[in-house]
Design a protein around this motif. Structure first.
Motif, PDB file in Angstrom:
ATOM      1  N   TYR A 185       0.801  -1.224   0.000  1.00  0.00           N
ATOM      2  CA  TYR A 185       0.000   0.000   0.000  1.00  0.00           C
ATOM      3  C   TYR A 185       0.835   1.277   0.000  1.00  0.00           C
ATOM      4  CZ  TYR A 185       0.985   0.554   5.019  1.00  0.00           C
ATOM      5  OH  TYR A 185       1.615   0.729   6.236  1.00  0.00           O
ATOM      6  N   PHE A 186       2.183   1.125   0.101  1.00  0.00           N
ATOM      7  CA  PHE A 186       3.024   2.329   0.122  1.00  0.00           C
ATOM      8  C   PHE A 186       4.433   1.957  -0.333  1.00  0.00           C
ATOM      9  CE2 PHE A 186       5.628   5.707   1.852  1.00  0.00           C
ATOM     10  CZ  PHE A 186       4.833   6.828   1.687  1.00  0.00           C
ATOM     11  N   ASP A 187       5.005   2.794  -1.224  1.00  0.00           N
ATOM     12  CA  ASP A 187       6.383   2.612  -1.680  1.00  0.00           C
ATOM     13  C   ASP A 187       7.304   3.495  -0.840  1.00  0.00           C
ATOM     14  OD1 ASP A 187       5.469   0.937  -3.681  1.00  0.00           O
ATOM     15  OD2 ASP A 187       5.284   2.563  -5.131  1.00  0.00           O
ATOM     16  N   ALA A 188       8.401   2.915  -0.360  1.00  0.00           N
ATOM     17  CA  ALA A 188       9.292   3.677   0.520  1.00  0.00           C
ATOM     18  C   ALA A 188      10.753   3.382   0.225  1.00  0.00           C
ATOM     19  CB  ALA A 188       8.987   3.359   1.980  1.00  0.00           C
ATOM     20  N   ASP A 189      11.593   4.402   0.351  1.00  0.00           N
ATOM     21  CA  ASP A 189      13.038   4.256   0.276  1.00  0.00           C
ATOM     22  C   ASP A 189      13.635   4.676   1.611  1.00  0.00           C
ATOM     23  OD1 ASP A 189      13.225   3.382  -2.395  1.00  0.00           O
ATOM     24  OD2 ASP A 189      13.043   5.434  -3.134  1.00  0.00           O
ATOM     25  N   LYS A 196       0.950  13.785  -4.388  1.00  0.00           N
ATOM     26  CA  LYS A 196       0.248  12.619  -4.912  1.00  0.00           C
ATOM     27  C   LYS A 196       1.180  11.415  -4.935  1.00  0.00           C
ATOM     28  CE  LYS A 196      -2.851  15.254  -7.941  1.00  0.00           C
ATOM     29  NZ  LYS A 196      -3.338  15.418  -9.355  1.00  0.00           N
ATOM     30  N   PRO A 197       0.616  10.220  -4.811  1.00  0.00           N
ATOM     31  CA  PRO A 197       1.450   9.013  -4.895  1.00  0.00           C
ATOM     32  C   PRO A 197       2.124   8.935  -6.263  1.00  0.00           C
ATOM     33  CG  PRO A 197      -0.749   8.491  -4.079  1.00  0.00           C
ATOM     34  CD  PRO A 197      -0.800   9.904  -4.574  1.00  0.00           C
ATOM     35  N   SER A 198       3.363   8.509  -6.293  1.00  0.00           N
ATOM     36  CA  SER A 198       4.080   8.406  -7.570  1.00  0.00           C
ATOM     37  C   SER A 198       3.659   7.150  -8.281  1.00  0.00           C
ATOM     38  CB  SER A 198       5.595   8.371  -7.306  1.00  0.00           C
ATOM     39  OG  SER A 198       5.939   7.305  -6.468  1.00  0.00           O
TER      40      SER A 198
END
Length: 271
Positions: free
Chosen positions: A129-133, A269-271
């Motif tokens: 549900y979420f992209d993270a670095d 906004k979400p990428s």
């Protein structure tokens, strides 16, 4: 004496029976099952394990309420099930190991948690549900723009996180020392008080900290680790709940609710 003793014994046995019956009722009232077949650890509510603070995903606001990105999304799941959301703050180690789910402390874990093979062995994850670095947080004016720049320095990490794993994996080659802290607040405070020279953790939480302390800190670089967050449930026994979570996430992304929650807590906004 014998007759009196008999009455005492009878009274004790009756009392014991009443206690046993009471305990049995309490036990049966503890859990519950929703109309959609979701089994709960506590009737009438969706019990969610998290670890505070991890702003903007979950933290206590100035009024003392637990709020954040994960809290809003879990609120949608609870609403779908016709339940109230109940939050349990617990150490991250118990969450990532699956111990809290196995012990029946909660129905679902929502803690900004990266999906990885090790964790998938001990719990079942929702769709991402979420992209993270990962990100390197430094004090403004310091020129640590890479891990190699920290040679001979101290890099702070949060215990049991993928950021800590990433830092430890590169420590020998880059020549820095890692210092582990129990939670995000302790890690960020350590950087502020110069106990460490830099800190590593997920980009959204570090960017939020910079936003709250303008001019004092900066994210000097990000590491594109390609991580994705997921919500987790007890291994092999919560398929109905997992299906509900995935359905709610898909619907929220389809109807724009996810974008609104993202803008509210992350910004943009979400990428």
């Amino acid at each position: 004496m014998r007759r009196s003793a008999g009455r005492v014994v009878l009274a004790v046995l009756v009392a014991a029976g009443m206690v046993a019956a009471g305990t049995g009722c309490a036990k049966s009232d503890k859990g519950g099952t929703t109309k959609s077949g979701v089994t709960l650890v506590a009737a009438g509510k969706l019990t969610v394990c998290t670890h505070l603070p991890y702003e903007p995903f979950q933290y206590r606001n100035d009024a003392g309420r637990i709020v954040g990105f994960d809290i809003d999304l879990m609120g949608l799941v609870a609403k779908k099930l016709g339940l109230k959301q109940s939050i349990v703050d617990t150490p991250f180690e118990g969450i990532k190991s699956g111990q809290d789910l196995n012990a029946g402390k909660c129905d679902v874990a929502a803690a900004g948690m990266t999906i990885n093979p090790e964790r998938q062995k001990v719990m079942d994850f929702s769709d991402p549900y979420f992209d993270a670095d990962q990100a390197l947080l430094v004090r403004s004016g310091d020129s640590y723009g890479s891990l190699d720049a920290l040679r001979g320095k101290k890099l702070g990490t949060q215990a049991s996180t993928t950021g800590e794993e990433y830092a430890n994996a590169h420590a020998s080659q880059a020549g820095y020392h890692t210092v582990s802290f129990k939670d995000l607040a302790a890690l960020q405070q350590a950087l502020a008080t110069r106990q460490v020279d830099a800190a590593i953790d997920d980009l959204p939480v570090m960017a939020t900290y910079v936003k709250h302390h303008p001019g004092k800190f900066t994210v000097s670089t990000r590491f594109k680790t390609g991580e994705q967050y997921g919500y987790s449930v007890k291994k092999g026994s919560s398929r109905a709940l997992l299906a509900t979570i995935n359905s709610v996430l898909a619907q929220a992304k389809k109807d724009g609710t996810y974008d609104k929650i993202y803008a509210k807590w992350i910004g943009g906004k979400p990428s």
